[in-house]
Design a protein around this motif. Sequence first.
Motif, mmCIF file in Angstrom:
data_model
loop_
_atom_site.group_PDB
_atom_site.id
_atom_site.type_symbol
_atom_site.label_atom_id
_atom_site.label_comp_id
_atom_site.label_asym_id
_atom_site.label_seq_id
_atom_site.Cartn_x
_atom_site.Cartn_y
_atom_site.Cartn_z
ATOM 1 N N CYS A 1 4.858 8.099 3.418
ATOM 2 C CA CYS A 1 4.937 6.752 2.835
ATOM 3 C C CYS A 1 6.391 6.369 2.559
ATOM 4 O O CYS A 1 6.763 5.199 2.672
ATOM 5 C CB CYS A 1 4.126 6.659 1.549
ATOM 6 S SG CYS A 1 2.374 6.807 1.839
ATOM 7 N N GLN B 1 0.804 -1.219 0.000
ATOM 8 C CA GLN B 1 0.000 0.000 0.000
ATOM 9 C C GLN B 1 0.839 1.270 0.000
ATOM 10 O O GLN B 1 0.534 2.226 -0.685
ATOM 11 C CB GLN B 1 -0.930 0.025 1.220
ATOM 12 C CG GLN B 1 -2.318 -0.465 0.933
ATOM 13 C CD GLN B 1 -2.391 -1.965 0.909
ATOM 14 O OE1 GLN B 1 -1.392 -2.648 0.992
ATOM 15 N NE2 GLN B 1 -3.589 -2.481 0.766
ATOM 16 N N ALA B 2 1.921 1.246 0.782
ATOM 17 C CA ALA B 2 2.739 2.458 0.879
ATOM 18 C C ALA B 2 3.305 2.806 -0.486
ATOM 19 O O ALA B 2 3.319 3.968 -0.895
ATOM 20 C CB ALA B 2 3.861 2.244 1.892
ATOM 21 N N LYS B 3 3.746 1.788 -1.220
ATOM 22 C CA LYS B 3 4.326 2.051 -2.536
ATOM 23 C C LYS B 3 3.274 2.549 -3.516
ATOM 24 O O LYS B 3 3.541 3.431 -4.334
ATOM 25 C CB LYS B 3 5.009 0.789 -3.066
ATOM 26 C CG LYS B 3 6.307 0.502 -2.363
ATOM 27 C CD LYS B 3 6.985 -0.726 -2.917
ATOM 28 C CE LYS B 3 8.335 -0.910 -2.261
ATOM 29 N NZ LYS B 3 8.982 -2.157 -2.683
ATOM 30 N N LEU C 1 7.721 5.066 5.686
ATOM 31 C CA LEU C 1 7.172 3.721 5.915
ATOM 32 C C LEU C 1 7.950 2.678 5.135
ATOM 33 O O LEU C 1 8.328 1.634 5.661
ATOM 34 C CB LEU C 1 5.704 3.679 5.469
ATOM 35 C CG LEU C 1 4.641 4.069 6.476
ATOM 36 C CD1 LEU C 1 3.269 3.768 5.902
ATOM 37 C CD2 LEU C 1 4.841 3.286 7.761
ATOM 38 N N CYS D 1 1.025 9.692 -5.342
ATOM 39 C CA CYS D 1 1.536 11.026 -5.017
ATOM 40 C C CYS D 1 2.462 11.541 -6.108
ATOM 41 O O CYS D 1 2.461 12.737 -6.407
ATOM 42 C CB CYS D 1 2.274 11.004 -3.682
ATOM 43 S SG CYS D 1 1.166 10.814 -2.287
ATOM 44 N N ALA E 1 0.666 4.224 -2.698
ATOM 45 C CA ALA E 1 0.365 5.607 -2.327
ATOM 46 C C ALA E 1 1.454 6.539 -2.837
ATOM 47 O O ALA E 1 1.168 7.643 -3.310
ATOM 48 C CB ALA E 1 0.248 5.710 -0.800
ATOM 49 N N ILE E 2 2.710 6.087 -2.764
ATOM 50 C CA ILE E 2 3.800 6.903 -3.303
ATOM 51 C C ILE E 2 3.570 7.148 -4.788
ATOM 52 O O ILE E 2 3.711 8.281 -5.278
ATOM 53 C CB ILE E 2 5.163 6.217 -3.066
ATOM 54 C CG1 ILE E 2 5.513 6.257 -1.577
ATOM 55 C CG2 ILE E 2 6.261 6.892 -3.890
ATOM 56 C CD1 ILE E 2 6.776 5.517 -1.236
#
Lengths: 501, 146
Positions: free
Chosen positions: B50, A168-170, B53, A176, A172-173
């Motif tokens: 992020c 998920q973090a990737k 993270l 962005c 979201a990156i």
Amino acid sequence: MDLFANLAIGFSIALSPYTLMLAVFGCFIGTIIGALPGLGPSNGVAILIPLTFSMGLDATSALVLMTAVYYGAMYGGRISSILLNIPGDEPALMTTLDGYPMAKAGRAGDALVISGVASFTGAFLSTVGLMLLAPLLARIAFQFGPAEYFALYLLAFATLGGIASNNQAKAAIASCIGLGIAMIGVDNNSGMPRLTGGNLHLYDGIDFLVAIVGLFAIAEVFFFIESHGKNTSIGVKLEKVTVPWRDIWNTKWTQLRASLIGFVAGVLPGAGASLGSFLAYMGEKSIAGEEGKFGTGVAKGVAAPEAGNNAAAGGALVPMLTLGVPGSGTTAVLLALLMTLNITPGPTLFTDRPEVVWGLIASLLIANFVLLLMNVPMVKVFVKILSVPPWVLLPGVTMISFVGIYSLSGSYFDLLLMVAFGALGWVLRKLDVPTVPIILGILLGGHMEDSLRRAMVLSDGDVTYLFSSPIAIGLWIVAVAGFVAPMFLRNVLTKPQRVSD
Amino acid sequence: MVSDRIFGAVVTLVALAYVASATQIQTSFLADPVGPRTFPILVGSVAAFCGILVAFKPDPDPTWPVLRTMGALVLAVVVLVGYAYALKPLGFLIPTAITAAILSYQINPNPKRAVLAGVGLSVGLFFIFKFALGLGLVALPAALHG
């Protein structure tokens, strides 16, 4: 009935000889694009957009041509899956699981015909679904204000990041990065340049086509250079092609169920064809159980993913046309096409430009029949195309990309940006960062910011306005759930690995 | 592990730089309640978060290509950049033939085939673009046109 009157308008446009010719031509090119490994619906359509644009086609014709290519690529993807064990595009991955074993067992022709018919069922049913569902959704979409749109855009990023990626973090990156790029250029509200670093070339912003072609097409070339084209395994020979009526009849329920699953997966923003084929295959596998022998080359295992992915292709058009929110990478590319043609998708499209919408739907119906004819009796023609070696194909793709982007603006700066996006795409995909959210971010960033700012103007800066209507609250809940839930479902929904020899 | 830590750190730094430059955006007297700065700052902050993270919870490393392949990739980028600059002054045919041949050689190192692919693609695509699609391409360097 409204529906039939609308369809009549549509067919009167789609059946004009010129439009019909474009649809047939698009189907042909699309099937080739889908079949060639390394070219899929998203990058194939992406490199063709600048060309269609500089050919000066009017909006309806361009849209008909490109959606025919899109449907065609969805059909064509199965050919290399079955014969070479290389998915021609991402959604066709599931077709390799049973298609390739079937081809190795000497039933390549059967597999191609069954999957062709399943593709037809899926695509036809989902086009009907599109016809019925899209006007309804368009009516609901009229109630959307800026707050609802903001939540909807967020939902698209959340589900795309949540479902279609592993981290998920990737994801979201990636979103962005896209949104951040969309901010570059002159601000619509204040008229001031933003984040251009004083570079005059950036005042107009970064054209999404440059980013799309770079991330999808040029990055692919780098992957082929990295592997030295070694992934082109020797394929299975295709002998005689006959129609296995019995298998087709036996898979009828599989096809219907898979079409339904695929359509629903396609309608969800951010999910798209890959998820459609995946869910359809897994669903049928669990229905058939152990005796179903899925994975060993059974007819149902070929029919399910193909019906699923083609149905999702049609389903993905629903949110794209009615809300302007694409459901997949390829529909993101189609949205880019609409924006290039100066058509704003959304509920007003159905009332202001019915000829575009219904002309498109009618051509999809026609294209589907054309594709069935091309992909069953004429499948041997396309099998020949698979023998185009990557050392001709990939340089060719690069050159077409360059000429396409160059013909848009005639500036070397866009070409440099495209190469930069290509390199970025390669690094990101190596790191397992999805690139589709970047595209979505660049496409939707401006709209997303606009709706936020308009919502704040309406409420005079009151943030709670964003959660003031039931629709908006619903969208926020789905967005959060779509982003968070897959973290817990990841262990359940692991993708099966490809068949290795 | 290491790749993701570096990636996360780079993302965080770039995002912070992005936020910093977003605070410098000029506002005009026509400003709305949100203004032109808020959204970019928001986006940059989410990306920075992020990035942290990812840096602290990295995925396993991908298999990076060996040094020689890396060299080939860098060369490909250089060639494409050169092509971008050459397309306008030198016309379509010559830069395209050279670039296509180099790319072809890198995918399949066979000089004869690479030259064939380069010349074939250059001439073939030129005819398709120019005559079938009607794009205004210039064939040869401007100097030769007089």
